[in-house]
Write an enzyme that holds these catalytic residues in place. Structure first.
Site, PDB file in Angstrom:
ATOM      1  N   CYS A 264       0.882  -1.184   0.000  1.00 36.47           N
ATOM      2  CA  CYS A 264       0.000   0.000   0.000  1.00 36.47           C
ATOM      3  C   CYS A 264       0.913   1.225   0.000  1.00 36.47           C
ATOM      4  O   CYS A 264       1.067   1.893   1.022  1.00 36.47           O
ATOM      5  CB  CYS A 264      -0.913  -0.005   1.213  1.00 36.47           C
ATOM      6  SG  CYS A 264      -1.779  -1.568   1.497  1.00 36.47           S
ATOM      7  N   ALA A 266       1.283   4.322  -1.733  1.00 33.39           N
ATOM      8  CA  ALA A 266       1.046   5.757  -1.936  1.00 33.39           C
ATOM      9  C   ALA A 266       0.949   6.488  -0.595  1.00 33.39           C
ATOM     10  O   ALA A 266       0.472   5.921   0.387  1.00 33.39           O
ATOM     11  CB  ALA A 266      -0.235   5.952  -2.749  1.00 33.39           C
ATOM     12  N   PRO A 267       1.421   7.743  -0.546  1.00 33.16           N
ATOM     13  CA  PRO A 267       1.956   8.565  -1.650  1.00 33.16           C
ATOM     14  C   PRO A 267       3.448   8.397  -1.909  1.00 33.16           C
ATOM     15  O   PRO A 267       4.014   9.092  -2.746  1.00 33.16           O
ATOM     16  CB  PRO A 267       1.659   9.984  -1.179  1.00 33.16           C
ATOM     17  CG  PRO A 267       1.768   9.903   0.308  1.00 33.16           C
ATOM     18  CD  PRO A 267       1.224   8.540   0.679  1.00 33.16           C
ATOM     19  N   LYS A 270       7.279   6.292   2.543  1.00 36.07           N
ATOM     20  CA  LYS A 270       7.960   5.107   3.080  1.00 36.07           C
ATOM     21  C   LYS A 270       8.643   4.322   1.967  1.00 36.07           C
ATOM     22  O   LYS A 270       9.729   3.769   2.159  1.00 36.07           O
ATOM     23  CB  LYS A 270       6.958   4.230   3.835  1.00 36.07           C
ATOM     24  CG  LYS A 270       6.345   4.900   5.062  1.00 36.07           C
ATOM     25  CD  LYS A 270       5.374   3.971   5.766  1.00 36.07           C
ATOM     26  CE  LYS A 270       4.721   4.660   6.960  1.00 36.07           C
ATOM     27  NZ  LYS A 270       3.769   5.717   6.550  1.00 36.07           N
ATOM     28  N   ASP A 288      -0.693   0.441  -5.251  1.00 36.70           N
ATOM     29  CA  ASP A 288      -1.837   1.159  -4.671  1.00 36.70           C
ATOM     30  C   ASP A 288      -3.016   0.961  -5.600  1.00 36.70           C
ATOM     31  O   ASP A 288      -2.842   0.837  -6.826  1.00 36.70           O
ATOM     32  CB  ASP A 288      -1.541   2.652  -4.510  1.00 36.70           C
ATOM     33  CG  ASP A 288      -2.602   3.352  -3.659  1.00 36.70           C
ATOM     34  OD1 ASP A 288      -2.405   3.458  -2.435  1.00 36.70           O
ATOM     35  OD2 ASP A 288      -3.648   3.769  -4.221  1.00 36.70           O
ATOM     36  N   ASP A 315      -4.757  -3.954  -6.601  1.00 40.25           N
ATOM     37  CA  ASP A 315      -5.559  -4.189  -5.409  1.00 40.25           C
ATOM     38  C   ASP A 315      -4.798  -5.158  -4.509  1.00 40.25           C
ATOM     39  O   ASP A 315      -4.574  -6.317  -4.872  1.00 40.25           O
ATOM     40  CB  ASP A 315      -6.912  -4.771  -5.814  1.00 40.25           C
ATOM     41  CG  ASP A 315      -7.850  -4.972  -4.634  1.00 40.25           C
ATOM     42  OD1 ASP A 315      -7.388  -4.900  -3.471  1.00 40.25           O
ATOM     43  OD2 ASP A 315      -9.045  -5.215  -4.865  1.00 40.25           O
ATOM     44  N   ASP A 333       1.614  -1.062   4.975  1.00 35.87           N
ATOM     45  CA  ASP A 333       1.273   0.214   5.622  1.00 35.87           C
ATOM     46  C   ASP A 333      -0.210   0.428   5.346  1.00 35.87           C
ATOM     47  O   ASP A 333      -0.597   1.127   4.430  1.00 35.87           O
ATOM     48  CB  ASP A 333       2.132   1.333   5.046  1.00 35.87           C
ATOM     49  CG  ASP A 333       1.929   2.648   5.781  1.00 35.87           C
ATOM     50  OD1 ASP A 333       1.867   2.625   7.021  1.00 35.87           O
ATOM     51  OD2 ASP A 333       1.819   3.690   5.107  1.00 35.87           O
ATOM     52  N   CYS A 386      -1.459   4.490  10.824  1.00 37.91           N
ATOM     53  CA  CYS A 386      -1.384   5.816  11.445  1.00 37.91           C
ATOM     54  C   CYS A 386      -2.689   6.081  12.193  1.00 37.91           C
ATOM     55  O   CYS A 386      -3.273   7.155  12.117  1.00 37.91           O
ATOM     56  CB  CYS A 386      -1.106   6.906  10.419  1.00 37.91           C
ATOM     57  SG  CYS A 386      -2.263   6.955   9.046  1.00 37.91           S
TER      58      CYS A 386
END
Length: 446
Positions: A264, A266-267, A270, A288, A315, A333, A386
């Site tokens: 995952c 984007a953006p 990392k 993404d 996906d 992430d 996050c």
């Protein structure tokens, strides 16, 4: 030629679009500021009004309900946001006289409403101005959840959730901290420059610079206007990234010749950090689900001079058979509620409802399960979010471990320096880290 909107009118347009079209505050603000030639002071006022009202909307609307004879749901969206703009100035901006806040709001009401609207706005704001010291808010002792919800402007369900998980004292501190202005932190692109060299260059561009607190590549910048206009940014000498976010790639600990999957990506903060730690060698697959976000990743990688990332729109819940058991390192992430970055994106408070969490958790579990199949024997899988919701963090990890017995938790201690240890909310850092402090956005790493 159409006359340029005043700062308050531009703020009004942004707030209206955010409410009506569910636009993102940061993107709408950026678009408006780029499309209009405002003075620095006017840009500052627009930004202050938009972010301030977004942060304190519950408290401002509480005041409106106290003083309005019309139910808030029946006030037109334009007039409601005009009232919010006026009230925010009266309650929070000491340098602007209340009379100016009232007069400018009335002008907007005449333009975006009618004569009765202007009269209503004028009466409301002048009444609030006269009585602002006597507004009765909920009592902390009588109803602490309602008090925190109104005072720090967080949805009541959110306060209730955090109270259950962390207690009322910590919840109040967290909500208070969410309304503080975050620091601008960047990561030195060590593929091109050292941190000390970057400090010198940024100071030459007139930027105030401090070294980061928890990461050797981090810098804290002050006095920055539009960061994209800096020569150092355009030349790819740094990337905007919080120190907590930098910890993820450090824990992933990729080797230069590794195959890494960022499920995952984007953006791209990392992802590009991983590439940096790999010295731009090896291979990174970054995915993404949204094609336009993949373009952001590619653009960032190009600016930083990174060539070992292959970014594609995919996906992450769909398994890619030929990659099973091939990856040395896999990062998930995960998409999450984002409730750990409210300080940077205050509109998250209004875009999430409690029932969203079950769907999010289901998706996180599926992505983690699918992504785990790419890890080779002896490889490493890192899960990060996050958010501060335990059901999205240890809840997801525990569920994964229960059904994937081939994986075991590993220690994170080698990757956590003494500075980070001092501020960890969870003191037992054997196999996961949770950071909840004012200086850093939230990070959960499993």
């Amino acid at each position: 030629m159409e006359k340029q909107s005043t700062p308050r009118e531009t703020a009004l347009k942004i707030l209206y679009k955010v409410d009506k079209n569910k636009a993102y505050v940061n993107l709408e603000l950026k678009k408006q500021l780029q499309n209009n030639d405002y003075k620095t002071v006017d840009k500052g006022l627009i930004t202050e009004l938009v972010y301030g009202i977004t942060k304190y909307k519950i408290k401002i609307d509480f005041v409106i309900k106290k003083f309005s004879s019309i139910k808030i749901k029946k006030i037109s969206p334009w007039v409601l946001n005009i009232l919010r703009i006026g009230i925010y100035q009266i309650l929070y901006l000491d340098k602007i006289p209340d009379s100016a806040a009232c007069n400018e709001s009335v002008k907007l009401a005449k333009r975006y409403g009618h004569h009765a609207s202007a009269k209503f706005v004028n009466g409301m704001l002048r009444n609030i101005s006269r009585n602002k010291e006597n507004i009765k808010f909920p009592e902390k002792k009588q109803n602490p959840v309602e008090y925190i919800s109104i005072t720090y402007s967080h949805p009541q369900w959110m306060v209730e959730e955090w109270k259950k998980e962390y207690g009322i004292t910590f919840t109040e501190e967290l909500c208070k901290a969410n309304n503080e202005i975050p620091e601008l932190i960047v990561r030195t692109n060590t593929l091109k420059i050292t941190r000390d060299e970057l400090v010198y260059i940024l100071k030459e561009e007139g930027i105030q610079v401090k070294k980061g607190k928890y990461n050797e590549d981090a810098l804290i910048l002050q006095g920055v206007g539009n960061i994209e206009t800096l020569k150092a940014f355009r030349e790819g000498l740094f990337q905007i990234q919080d120190e907590s976010s930098m910890l993820v790639a450090k824990i992933l600990n990729p080797k230069p010749d590794a195959l890494v999957i960022d499920a995952c990506c984007a953006p791209g903060g990392k992802t590009t950090h991983i590439a940096q730690l790999m010295q731009n060698n090896g291979q990174i697959f970054g995915w993404d689900i949204h094609p336009h976000k993949i373009k952001l990743v590619e653009s960032t990688a190009n600016r930083l001079g990174i060539t070992n990332i292959t970014a594609k729109a995919r996906d992450a819940t769909v398994l890619i058979e030929h990659l099973i058991g091939k990856a040395d390192r896999v990062l998930v992430d995960a998409p999450c509620s984002g409730l750990g970055i409210i300080r940077r994106k205050p509109d998250i408070k209004w875009n999430k409802i409690n029932t969203d969490l079950e769907d999010i958790v289901s998706m996180q579990r599926k992505i983690l399960s699918v992504s785990s199949k790419y890890v080779k024997l002896g490889g490493v899988l890192v899960y990060s979010t996050c958010t501060i919701q335990q059901k999205e963090n240890m809840g997801v990890i525990q569920s994964f471990l229960d059904s994937h017995t081939e994986f075991k938790l590993d220690t994170l201690k080698p990757y956590v320096n003494d500075q980070i240890k001092k501020i960890l909310y969870i003191k037992d850092i054997f196999n996961y880290i949770q950071i909840l402090i004012k200086q850093m956005d939230f990070l959960f790493v499993g």
